[in-house]
Scaffold this motif. Structure first.
Motif, PDB file in Angstrom:
ATOM      1  N   LEU A   4       0.128  -1.346  -0.113  1.00 25.84           N
ATOM      2  CA  LEU A   4       0.142  -0.150   0.190  1.00 25.84           C
ATOM      3  C   LEU A   4       0.655   1.307  -0.283  1.00 25.84           C
ATOM      4  N   TYR A 408      -9.516   7.753  -1.765  1.00 27.18           N
ATOM      5  CA  TYR A 408      -8.877   7.035  -2.644  1.00 27.18           C
ATOM      6  C   TYR A 408      -9.885   7.062  -3.929  1.00 27.18           C
TER       7      TYR A 408
ATOM      8  N   VAL B  63     -10.675  -1.654  -0.451  1.00 26.03           N
ATOM      9  CA  VAL B  63      -8.910  -0.771  -1.139  1.00 26.03           C
ATOM     10  C   VAL B  63      -8.421  -1.393   0.053  1.00 26.03           C
ATOM     11  N   GLY B  64      -7.788  -1.129   1.566  1.00 25.51           N
ATOM     12  CA  GLY B  64      -6.871  -1.513   2.012  1.00 25.51           C
ATOM     13  C   GLY B  64      -6.870  -1.140   3.415  1.00 25.51           C
ATOM     14  N   ILE B  67      -6.472   2.538   4.470  1.00 27.25           N
ATOM     15  CA  ILE B  67      -7.531   3.836   3.319  1.00 27.25           C
ATOM     16  C   ILE B  67      -8.994   3.724   2.922  1.00 27.25           C
ATOM     17  N   PRO B  69     -12.148   4.760   1.105  1.00 19.26           N
ATOM     18  CA  PRO B  69     -12.604   4.109  -0.652  1.00 19.26           C
ATOM     19  C   PRO B  69     -13.495   5.395  -0.796  1.00 19.26           C
ATOM     20  N   PRO B  73     -14.165   3.275  -6.661  1.00 22.72           N
ATOM     21  CA  PRO B  73     -13.262   1.894  -5.809  1.00 22.72           C
ATOM     22  C   PRO B  73     -13.180   1.446  -5.469  1.00 22.72           C
ATOM     23  N   PRO B  83      -9.756  -2.391  -6.905  1.00 19.87           N
ATOM     24  CA  PRO B  83      -8.959  -0.765  -7.271  1.00 19.87           C
ATOM     25  C   PRO B  83      -8.065   0.131  -7.133  1.00 19.87           C
ATOM     26  N   LEU B  84      -7.067  -1.070  -7.151  1.00 12.20           N
ATOM     27  CA  LEU B  84      -6.149  -0.438  -7.299  1.00 12.20           C
ATOM     28  C   LEU B  84      -5.198  -0.964  -8.753  1.00 12.20           C
ATOM     29  N   VAL B  87      -8.338   0.581 -12.780  1.00 14.82           N
ATOM     30  CA  VAL B  87      -7.992   2.494 -12.026  1.00 14.82           C
ATOM     31  C   VAL B  87      -9.009   3.114 -12.747  1.00 14.82           C
TER      32      VAL B  87
END
Lengths: 410, 410
Positions: A4, A408, B63-64, B67, B69, B73, B83-84, B87
């Motif tokens: 990440l 994000y 997302v992670g 993060i 979103p 995403p 979503p990483l 894009v």
């Protein structure tokens, strides 16, 4: 979970909030007998208990399932750098381990003192394992004899016994490559090998290494045992986005031991002065208080939880945990927006070594959900709302809890 | 966890079973005071509670770790697209956000209306922030003046105030590139910049953009404020395997707001007509019932759980959750083989914004194990048998519970 760091880097924003990350080195443990309690569960920790009841808990696997982390990879993971991707070579780790700062383009090399016979044949690849004092004396002579090689600054450091570290500084010139062959022949009865470059960028480094070998033997002429040098393990400096680049954080390291200060400086933290001996916990708190306004992020290292585990001394490790607990109110009094407590790996007294077991992690902030974990122990952390995660998840979570990350995507 | 999409794609099979995925937008919350209850835990939800007691629960990180979103995403993750990796650029997202369908090879561009002086110097980069009505009037004039540029179809859409979107359609010709420089100079007192291509595929796009700027200024001559256009943010259409390609699913979207319909159409869902205003929950249920036989997969979107969170209105968010609860029996009456409930991100009223906290997820099917979670709340979901996972894990699980995936390997 994927790496990440790059994503976080694109989202980081500067705010006034402060993050304190306490690393209780090797804090994770094991019961001495199956079904028993770990060091953390045995310790009387009223302050940690109270904190846990208003915090988020979970467990971190620093490198991966079943992998026992060294201190380097364990810390890198906590700092958000995937230790399987950001590898610090042995030369650089030796340099960092004795507190030497490396800059981009420098090369660090691990050396052994050796005994050569009059024909330069290697008689003893460890020069009879000299004392650290003898090592330091030899290093002083080499420093005087080889301050530089044709303008390239050369630094020489004692590691221990027959081990030393040489740093060739690029010092603003072209970066030095680290792809070259060993000088150490790995056997006795032969002459030391000549280092040869394995790529164009390392040609100058090979010339420096070979010149060093010759000048060192000259300087040590007359020494019976310690009269030669062998090299093995060259490393350039891994490119880490610094804490400032990755997170936009002004970060400070509060640690007493060279290894941890070196690791912190690798990722661009300022290393604060700590007064006192050994773990110097009170000196560390004083450093934190004195520098509170100057930084956004503090890495606060506690060493003895690991040393006592390494000694296999369960009761001593329990005591060191209780010692930290007694100090915790001083950290909380500073009212950091985010306070996290984690380990860089487990060091169960039962194993008297690092281990692969996950470490408990605690995050205290205003933005936590209710959490079933009632203490900062391995068992309770297993019930925590953060779940079992990779160590590299920690920094994104701390940044989020400090409200330092933008959304994000739209 | 790695991206499972390609693996699932190779294993998907068509069956008669039906999957309903309810997305309660922004449903995850926080207690207003530490230790308190979240919006979900506060809501009276007898139907959700009963469902949870015979379902599998868990938590999703879209997302992670850490993060937060955006809606794009967050939804892509629920739909199984990392979503990483997948894009959606800003131009495409603007287009999608107003419900425009994009095809491979098209380029979507974000535009600002601007005020230019007689020497073409930019006086106001936002043309005095015109009303949406004025914007629509200008867009109508541009549509009439620029239906195409040398055979390339051009579509122009109002976004809001000074913002508009232009879509250049490849329309069967060579795909248009999106690597070109901005027209928006970002400062006033200078003329708009000329777009230049940054790769060969974008040369035609640059010519189209520059021609558009000229023709738009001509069409708007005489306007005092809205007499120029500036472009910034070009995007081609990300290549997504569609729901049909990835999962073999005939998928339908039941949503009221343009953004969600646009996202669904990006992944190849049919967008069903929903009668009613705003969230139109009854209209959505009617659309579901009317189209039940035609599709295998229904994405059922509920918006107000997010809007109330964004407003920071805890009590209103609780009410919207209860409103959905009241409607749940109508969904269950259709007897989908798999019913899932999740959020695309958390929107705690306390933060009045999206947040990084995991969202609770529920999967109801005939193939679940016993599960300790007794309600669809964050805390209970943390006890659920699905654990804490990446959002992209959801679609493989739904496919599995619908018995739509073949075995992997022999």
């Amino acid at each position: 979970m994927s790496d990440l760091l790059e994503t976080v880097r694109g989202l980081a924003k500067k705010t006034d909030s402060k993050i304190v990350l306490v690393v209780l080195d090797g804090v994770g443990g094991l019961p001495l007998e199956p079904g028993g309690e770990t060091e953390l569960a045995t310790a009387r920790t009223p302050n940690l208990d109270a904190l846990a009841q208003t915090s988020q808990l979970g467990e971190l696997e620093l490198v991966g399932a079943g992998i026992t982390p060294g201190s380097g990879p364990g810390h890198l993971s906590l700092f958000g750098y995937d230790p399987l991707r950001y590898v610090v070579g042995r030369g650089a780790l030796s340099a960092v381990g004795i507190g030497v700062k490396l800059a981009a383009g420098d090369v660090a090399v691990r050396g052994n003192f050796a005994t050569l016979d009059p024909q330069r044949l290697v008689v003893d690849r460890r020069a009879g394992r000299p004392s650290d004092e003898k090592n330091a004396e030899i290093v002083a002579r080499l420093r005087a004899a080889i301050p530089d090689i044709e303008g390239t600054p050369v630094e020489i450091y004692t590691e221990s016994e027959h081990r030393f570290v040489v740093v060739f500084r690029a010092a603003g010139g072209a970066p030095l490559g680290a792809a070259l062959s060993d000088v150490d022949p790995q056997v006795t009865g032969v002459v030391p090998m000549t280092a040869t470059a394995q790529d164009p960028a390392s040609e100058k480094t090979a010339a420096l290494v070979n010149a060093f070998v010759g000048r060192a033997e000259e300087a040590l002429r007359g020494e019976e045992q310690v009269n030669g040098v062998l090299f093995r393990g060259y490393s350039d400096v891994p490119h880490f986005p610094s804490f400032d680049e990755a997170y936009g954080l002004r970060a400070a390291c509060i640690a007493s031991y060279p290894m941890y200060k070196g690791l912190a400086s690798l990722v661009g933290m300022d290393v604060l002065t700590v007064e006192g001996h050994e773990d110097a916990l009170e000196g560390k708190v004083a450093a934190l208080e004195a520098n509170w306004e100057k930084y956004d992020f503090f890495y606060f290292h506690v060493k003895k939880t690991d040393s006592t585990g390494e000694d296999g001394d369960f009761a001593a490790k329990v005591k060191k945990i209780e010692l930290f607990d007694a100090l915790l109110p001083q950290l909380l009094a500073l009212k950091p927006e985010v306070l996290a407590i984690a380990g860089d790996h487990s060091t169960p007294s039962k194993l008297a070594s690092h281990s692969w077991h996950p470490v408990p992690v605690l995050i205290h902030s205003a933005y936590g959900r209710k959490d079933a974990a009632a203490r900062y122990t391995e068992e309770e952390a297993g019930r925590g709302s953060l779940g079992l995660r990779r160590g590299t998840d920690l920094m994104p979570l701390l940044m989020a809890h400090a409200l330092k990350l933008n959304k994000y995507g739209a």
